[in-house]
Structures are given as C-alpha cells and as structure tokens.
Design a protein around this motif. Structure first.
Motif, PDB file in Angstrom:
ATOM      1  N   UNK B 276       0.841  -1.181   0.000  1.00 30.28           N
ATOM      2  CA  UNK B 276       0.000   0.000   0.000  1.00 30.28           C
ATOM      3  C   UNK B 276       0.881   1.236   0.000  1.00 30.28           C
ATOM      4  N   UNK B 277       0.505   2.221  -0.813  1.00 27.00           N
ATOM      5  CA  UNK B 277       1.334   3.396  -0.960  1.00 27.00           C
ATOM      6  C   UNK B 277       0.903   4.485   0.003  1.00 27.00           C
ATOM      7  N   UNK B 278       1.258   4.318   1.251  1.00 27.75           N
ATOM      8  CA  UNK B 278       0.973   5.383   2.200  1.00 27.75           C
ATOM      9  C   UNK B 278       1.958   6.520   1.954  1.00 27.75           C
ATOM     10  N   UNK B 279       1.626   7.699   2.436  1.00 24.37           N
ATOM     11  CA  UNK B 279       2.485   8.855   2.210  1.00 24.37           C
ATOM     12  C   UNK B 279       3.809   8.694   2.959  1.00 24.37           C
ATOM     13  N   UNK B 280       4.886   8.993   2.283  1.00 22.44           N
ATOM     14  CA  UNK B 280       6.205   8.940   2.903  1.00 22.44           C
ATOM     15  C   UNK B 280       6.943  10.220   2.550  1.00 22.44           C
ATOM     16  N   UNK B 281       7.442  10.932   3.567  1.00 18.16           N
ATOM     17  CA  UNK B 281       8.167  12.175   3.247  1.00 18.16           C
ATOM     18  C   UNK B 281       9.505  11.886   2.558  1.00 18.16           C
ATOM     19  N   UNK B 282      10.058  10.713   2.817  1.00 18.33           N
ATOM     20  CA  UNK B 282      11.326  10.394   2.157  1.00 18.33           C
ATOM     21  C   UNK B 282      11.222   9.013   1.526  1.00 18.33           C
ATOM     22  N   UNK B 283      11.266   9.007   0.203  1.00 23.17           N
ATOM     23  CA  UNK B 283      11.159   7.737  -0.503  1.00 23.17           C
ATOM     24  C   UNK B 283      12.134   7.750  -1.683  1.00 23.17           C
ATOM     25  N   UNK B 284      12.385   6.572  -2.205  1.00 19.77           N
ATOM     26  CA  UNK B 284      13.279   6.470  -3.355  1.00 19.77           C
ATOM     27  C   UNK B 284      12.575   5.667  -4.433  1.00 19.77           C
ATOM     28  N   UNK B 285      12.548   6.238  -5.622  1.00 13.75           N
ATOM     29  CA  UNK B 285      11.949   5.536  -6.753  1.00 13.75           C
ATOM     30  C   UNK B 285      13.078   4.862  -7.529  1.00 13.75           C
ATOM     31  N   UNK B 286      12.960   3.536  -7.706  1.00 15.88           N
ATOM     32  CA  UNK B 286      13.988   2.788  -8.426  1.00 15.88           C
ATOM     33  C   UNK B 286      13.492   2.363  -9.785  1.00 15.88           C
ATOM     34  N   UNK B 287      14.240   2.727 -10.838  1.00 15.84           N
ATOM     35  CA  UNK B 287      13.838   2.401 -12.213  1.00 15.84           C
ATOM     36  C   UNK B 287      15.023   1.779 -12.937  1.00 15.84           C
ATOM     37  N   UNK B 288      14.845   0.587 -13.473  1.00 12.59           N
ATOM     38  CA  UNK B 288      15.939  -0.042 -14.219  1.00 12.59           C
ATOM     39  C   UNK B 288      16.058   0.617 -15.591  1.00 12.59           C
ATOM     40  N   UNK B 289      17.272   0.699 -16.126  1.00 10.00           N
ATOM     41  CA  UNK B 289      17.479   1.391 -17.412  1.00 10.00           C
ATOM     42  C   UNK B 289      16.622   0.835 -18.536  1.00 10.00           C
ATOM     43  N   UNK B 290      16.286  -0.444 -18.487  1.00 11.65           N
ATOM     44  CA  UNK B 290      15.501  -1.012 -19.596  1.00 11.65           C
ATOM     45  C   UNK B 290      13.996  -0.875 -19.378  1.00 11.65           C
ATOM     46  N   UNK B 291      13.595  -0.323 -18.234  1.00  8.00           N
ATOM     47  CA  UNK B 291      12.169  -0.153 -17.975  1.00  8.00           C
ATOM     48  C   UNK B 291      11.714   1.283 -18.215  1.00  8.00           C
ATOM     49  N   UNK B 292      12.549   2.026 -18.909  1.00  8.82           N
ATOM     50  CA  UNK B 292      12.202   3.390 -19.305  1.00  8.82           C
ATOM     51  C   UNK B 292      12.220   3.456 -20.828  1.00  8.82           C
ATOM     52  N   UNK B 293      11.272   4.191 -21.372  1.00  3.88           N
ATOM     53  CA  UNK B 293      11.268   4.357 -22.832  1.00  3.88           C
ATOM     54  C   UNK B 293      11.329   5.835 -23.166  1.00  3.88           C
ATOM     55  N   UNK B 294      12.029   6.124 -24.249  1.00  8.11           N
ATOM     56  CA  UNK B 294      12.186   7.520 -24.676  1.00  8.11           C
ATOM     57  C   UNK B 294      11.045   7.878 -25.615  1.00  8.11           C
ATOM     58  N   UNK B 295      10.342   8.979 -25.316  1.00 11.68           N
ATOM     59  CA  UNK B 295       9.296   9.469 -26.234  1.00 11.68           C
ATOM     60  C   UNK B 295       9.488  10.964 -26.446  1.00 11.68           C
ATOM     61  N   UNK B 296       8.744  11.478 -27.378  1.00  8.16           N
ATOM     62  CA  UNK B 296       8.831  12.917 -27.647  1.00  8.16           C
ATOM     63  C   UNK B 296       7.690  13.676 -26.997  1.00  8.16           C
ATOM     64  N   UNK B 297       6.650  12.942 -26.594  1.00  3.75           N
ATOM     65  CA  UNK B 297       5.470  13.619 -26.053  1.00  3.75           C
ATOM     66  C   UNK B 297       5.413  13.462 -24.543  1.00  3.75           C
ATOM     67  N   UNK B 298       5.185  14.585 -23.878  1.00  4.61           N
ATOM     68  CA  UNK B 298       5.054  14.569 -22.436  1.00  4.61           C
ATOM     69  C   UNK B 298       3.639  14.174 -22.059  1.00  4.61           C
TER      70      UNK B 298
END
Lengths: 322, 365
Positions: B276-298
């Motif tokens: 469950x995503x309770x609010x946390x004042x300090x958190x770290x988001x971890x993303x592997x390089x292959x789980x991101x895709x480059x696009x031109x549109x925001x």
C-alpha cells in the motif's frame, strides 16, 4: 602474424639510430661495480688460496717464508697426515676419528630436528589451535636467548635425564644409562637448539602454500598425517633442503656444545681440529694444520655446492609470507 | 528478509540459527537457510559479505560459534568435512600438483579405502562426463586454467555426493572460458540433479545459474528468491543497487497521495506492484534502465523530462545517460535510436516494473 605484417605501412625505417642502444663497458658505473666486486672476491679468496698452497707444500718450503708462492713441489703428505696420523694428546690417528664422530652426531641430529620441526611448523601453519600463536611466540623468543645462558642448566638436565632413565632401565635389569657426556646427549642438545629457527622456517613455508590445497585435502578425507605426507611433503623439497643445509653446517661447525657435552673419545671434528692445531709438541706443522682445516670445512662446502640452487629457492619461498 | 522458521526435514541443506564469530567480529549473524534437494542456490554479495565463510561452514572447514548445520537430514554440525557428504570446488582449483589428474580425482576415494575397481569406474565416468579422458595421466601443471577447473569439478564428482559446493570456481578464468564453463556447470546440474551451493560475486553467473539467489551483506541474507524476483522486485535498496548493470536509477523524493514527487518530477504511481502506498516524506523511486522508454510527447504523471548527456554504444544496444533535474538517469535504448547530446526528451515510466523504497528503512514498499 601474416595479417600484422601486411598491415604495416611500406615506409621503411627512417633516419637516426636503430636497434639496441650501445653500452660503454668502461663507463664509471661499471668500473665502480666490477672493481668493488673484484676486490671483495680477492679479499675472500686469498685466505683460501694461502691455505690450499700451504697445505700442498713441505715444511722446508714453508720455512722459506713466502706464503703466497705456489708450491714448488706438490705433496699430499700433509693431507694424509692430517687425516690419519696427526696427534692430539696420546691419540695419533688424526682427524679421521673426529670426522666419524661428527658424522654420528650429525646424521641423527639433522634427521630428528628436521622431522620434529617440519611437523611442528605444519601444525602451527595449518592446524591452528587455541594458543597456537602464543606457542609460536614463545618458541621464537627461544631463538633470541643467548645460549651461553643455558649451557650449565643443560648439563644438569642431561645428567638428571640420564638418572631418570636409569631408574627404569636398572629396574628392568638393563643397567645404568648416561645421557650427559654421550653422543645422544649432544644429539638432543642440537635438536632442541635447532627448533626455533627450523620451526619458523617450516611454518612460514607451509603458510605460503595455498590454503585451499589444505582444505581440499580435508574435504577428500585426509587427516593430519595424510595431508602432511601426501599433499604437503611432496611440495616441500626446497624448504627441506634449506633446513638440511642450515642444520648440517650449523652442527658440523659447532664447537662449544661438542666440547661441553661430550668426552674426548667422541669429540666432533671441530674440537679435534682445534686440538691438533693447538697442541704444542715441537715444531708447528702449518701444512698439516691447513690441510686439517680444509678437511674439516669440506663437508659444509660440498653441501653448499650440491644444493645451492635449491637453497636460494627455499629461502625465498619461506620468506614470502609470515 | 526471508526467514524460514519451520524446520524442513526434507531439505538437502538446512542451516539453523548459524552464527560465526572471528574474535569480536560477528561474521555470520543468526542465519537460517533451507536448500531443497536438487536446488541450485547461489550466494551472491560483495567481498567480505560472508558468502565464502558460509560455504566453508557448510563444508566443515570452519568451526561455527552457534547454531546447527544439517545435510540430508543428518546433523553434521560437528562432523568432519569428509563425513558430510559434500564435494567442493575451489577458486584456485587446489589440485595436488604432484599427482596426476587421475591421482587427484582418486585421492579422496583412496582415503575412503574404496576398492580399486570401483575407483577406476568412478574416475572413468567422471572423466567421460567432463570430457577430460585424454588428460587423466597428466599433471595439473600441464593443464590450462579451464582444464584444471574441469578436473577440480571431477574430483568433486567422483565422490558421488548429493551436495556440491562451489567457491567462486570461475573467478580465475578469462571471460570466454568463464561463460563456457558456466554453461557446462548448468548442464552438469541438469544432468546430475545434485544440490549445488555456488558462491560468486558475479551477478551474471548468479542470474544464469541459480534456482534461487541469496544476496548477502554483512553476514546477513538480504533476500533469498528466484533470479527474476531478485531482479524485478529487490527487497531493499542494497539488493536493487547490487544487481543489474548498469545499476538501477534511484530518484530521491517523496510519496504523497499516490504520486511520487522529486525535483521537477511528478510520477503517478498507479500500476505499482507492491504494498500500500501510504504517504512517505522520504522515498526512493527505483527504475531499471531497460524499464524506461524515450518518447517525444510529455504525458503528465507518466513521463519524466530529461536532457541527453552521453550516448554510449554497447554494440547490442545503446546506453543513454540523461539529466532530469538533479538526477542522473540511464536508459537502455536500441542502437538505431541513438540521440545527440543536449536533446530534450521525455522518459515513459513502466510503473509495473518500478520499485519504491522507504529512504529510512531502505526496504521495498
């Protein structure tokens, strides 16, 4: 290779120097280096030269006084006399008696001391037990205590040891046993005094062998002796040669223990040599003395020549880790 | 933390409450580990994490301070290494240099006083499996590194045991041989179906060989799971950073109302597979390089705006290093999509494969 040559540009070699840089054999650096080496070599070789030429001269020629001159007439008589007829007190059978005494002292001392030290060193290196480091430290301290301190206590120890053993042998009807003043007493002394340095040598050597070999041996079900004899020993020739050289030369050259812990009939060669050289009966036969000294030094010399290469290798191997 | 409290009598290896101290230093801390029969377990971790120490304890080469070790339903805590029913392969091969290959392989069997005919048969079989028959009468000194390690494996093989222990067996080999022997060990495992415990610091070996990986740090197992789970759902920040090359991107921020906020970044966390995503004042988001895709549109809440800094061509694919606010982010892209430095792009986040860690506990949320 064919590809590599095909790829080199076809320019050829440009102007200027090519190949190995020329060296000047008479550069100041070389003169200093070789000059020093030659002087030191002469310094060490000259006494040996004097001894050899003197031992090959007859007495009349020696009296002419030129000690550096080569012998005009080579004679081996001084060597024969030194070996078989030179007198020490009432005995006139030369150094031969001392030689064999030394051999009988040397062989058991070397074998026993190396056997015990190699097993001790192996145990200290591989089978660490509680207090093994402390035990090793105590052993090392033993190497630094001047042994003159222990001369008299050891006389007492050997004497009492003999009495102690006699207690049992007499009870068994085998008669009295003496340790002090016997060859075996001297063997015990040499073994004990060789222990610190030899144990250090073996411990460091075994510690330098890969630990995984020892582990592999244990997984393969070899025990303390199995690993020692089947795995460690076959890899340890150099260090055994080093230990042997140290012990052979040390024990052969020993004078003090020989005088103190034995009797005239079983004096080692060094003591006998001293007695021949220092006995004052009529004229001093320099040629016989020189020959006797050379004969006495022959055994360590031969040992060095035969095993010199292994000696260096073993010393280096033992020094890697500690 | 994966602690199995129930004592499993079916286990091939069972480590219970194991503690090892070297003087005042606690090297292994109250460790529990159950290894199923036929399982390939890899102990993975940086130098000094206790993985080799644990292996030596299982082998009986180190006396433990507390706890128990069971192998095949027998308590072997105080048993000699040779009585534990294990075979071991060492990093330095540890072949007896004065013995031939045959002598090396039969040494352990001779110590068991096995009949010569049986020894010959076993050596022949092992030599056939490992294809080292032509080497049997050579000395280890006359073998190449790969051949030596084969012989070392053979020496474990002839013991006909249920448990194989590998202590970084491929670390001394060059890259090509390493991948060859890696495949061979995998093949061997498929064929023999022994329990294997394999120590390595190489994550490729761990990911390719293991049924389960135990990631260790400081004498404690951080996570024990299948390679895919370890990779996709690391239990904490350490595991996440240790596994994967290049390392996972970590973005420091806060979780609030189902969204992740960092400097110049707002990401909607819908689709996150975790707690469950309770609010946390300090958190770290971890993303592997292959789980991101480059696009031109925001797309608000779905993409991160970033600027290309460096494009590294790795041959098979390309690695893009970007700057998003203060954060450096790496993205794996196909080679043909290479981008010039300075290009502004948007990175689409695959939230189902992302990890969120609590910055305080470093554990995965």
């Amino acid at each position: 290779m064919a590809d590599a040559t095909a790829n080199t540009p076809a320019v050829g070699i440009g102007p200027g120097p090519r190949g190995a840089k020329p060296r000047n054999a008479f550069a100041p650096r070389n003169i200093m280096l070789y000059g020093t080496l030659i002087i030191v070599a002469i310094y060490y070789a000259l006494p040996l030269y004097v001894m050899i030429v003197t031992s090959l001269k007859g007495m009349p020629e020696i009296r002419m006084g030129n000690i550096f001159a080569p012998p005009l007439e080579v004679t081996f008589e001084p060597w024969v006399k030194a070996w078989s007829t030179a007198c020490t007190g009432i005995n006139c059978d030369g150094l031969s008696r001392g030689f064999w005494n030394s051999v009988w002292i040397l062989v058991p001392s070397v074998v026993v001391s190396i056997t015990i030290a190699s097993v001790t060193g192996y145990a200290l290196a591989n089978w660490k037990f509680k207090g093994s480091e402390f035990f090793f430290a105590v052993l090392l301290i033993g190497a630094f205590i001047p042994y003159q301190v222990m001369l008299y206590p050891i006389v007492l120890v050997l004497k009492n040891l003999g009495d102690g053993i006699s207690f049992f042998t007499v009870a068994l009807g085998l008669g009295k046993v003496q340790v002090y003043g016997t060859l075996w007493g001297l063997v015990i002394v040499h073994t004990i005094f060789g222990m610190p340095i030899l144990t250090l040598l073996f411990r460091n050597y075994f510690a330098s062998l890969p630990e995984e070999l020892f582990k592999a041996g244990r997984v393969d079900g070899a025990g303390f002796w199995g690993i020692f004899f089947r795995i460690m020993l076959p890899m340890s020739l150099p260090i055994f040669v080093v230990a042997m050289i140290l012990q052979v030369t040390g024990i052969w050259n020993d004078f003090l223990f020989g005088v103190i812990y034995t009797k005239p009939e079983i004096y080692p060669m060094t003591v006998q040599l001293n007695n021949i050289v220092n006995s004052v009966q009529g004229i001093k036969e320099y040629n016989v003395n020189m020959a006797a000294t050379l004969l006495t030094g022959l055994v360590p010399l031969i040992v060095y020549f035969v095993s010199g290469k292994l000696f260096v290798r073993g010393i280096a191997a033992g020094a890697v880790k500690g | 933390m994966n602690t199995m409290t129930a004592v499993n009598t079916e286990s091939s290896i069972s480590i219970r409450d194991l503690t090892l101290n070297f003087g005042a230093v606690q090297v292994l801390k109250r460790m529990d580990l159950e290894v199923a029969p036929g399982e390939f377990i890899v102990l993975l971790g940086p130098s000094g994490c206790g993985k080799s120490t644990l292996l030596n304890c299982i082998a009986g080469l180190l006396d433990i301070t507390d706890g128990q070790i069971w192998i095949k339903g027998k308590n072997v805590t105080w048993a000699e290494p040779s009585e534990r029913g294990i075979g071991m392969v060492f990093q330095s091969y540890a072949l007896y240099p004065q013995m031939t290959v045959r002598g090396n392989m039969s040494f352990g069997l001779k110590n068991q006083k096995m009949p010569q005919a049986e020894i010959d048969a076993r050596v022949a079989r092992a030599a056939e499996i490992l294809q080292i028959q032509p080497l049997l009468d050579r000395k280890p000194g006359a073998l190449s590194g790969g051949q030596r390690q084969r012989v070392a494996i053979g020496r474990a093989l002839v013991r006909d045991v249920d448990v194989f222990l590998f202590d970084e067996p491929l670390s001394n080999l060059d890259a090509k041989l390493r991948s060859e022997l890696r495949v061979e060990i995998k093949r061997l495992h498929n064929k023999l179906n022994n329990t294997m415990v394999y120590v390595t610091h190489d994550q490729i070996e761990a990911l390719t060989l293991a049924d389960r990986i135990a990631v260790m740090r400081g004498g404690v197992i951080q996570q024990l799971d299948e390679p895919q789970t370890i990779y996709n759902r690391p239990a904490n920040l350490f595991v996440a950073g240790f596994i994967g090359s290049p390392s996972m991107n970590f973005i420091h921020g806060a979780v609030k109302g189902g969204k992740f906020y960092a400097e110049g970044i707002v990401v909607d966390l819908a689709g996150y597979e975790g707690g469950a995503l309770i609010d946390r004042p300090k958190a770290i988001l971890g993303l592997r390089p292959e789980h991101l895709t480059v696009t031109n549109t925001a797309v608000a809440g779905k993409t991160i705006a970033a600027t290309v800094e460096i494009d590294e061509n790795l041959g098979a694919d390309s690695l893009l290093w970007l700057k998003a606010g203060d954060n450096q982010i790496s993205v794996r892209i196909p080679v043909e999509d290479r981008l010039n430095a300075g290009t502004s792009v948007h990175l689409e986040v695959d939230m189902s494969k992302a990890s969120i860690f609590d910055a305080e506990t470093e554990a995965r949320v």
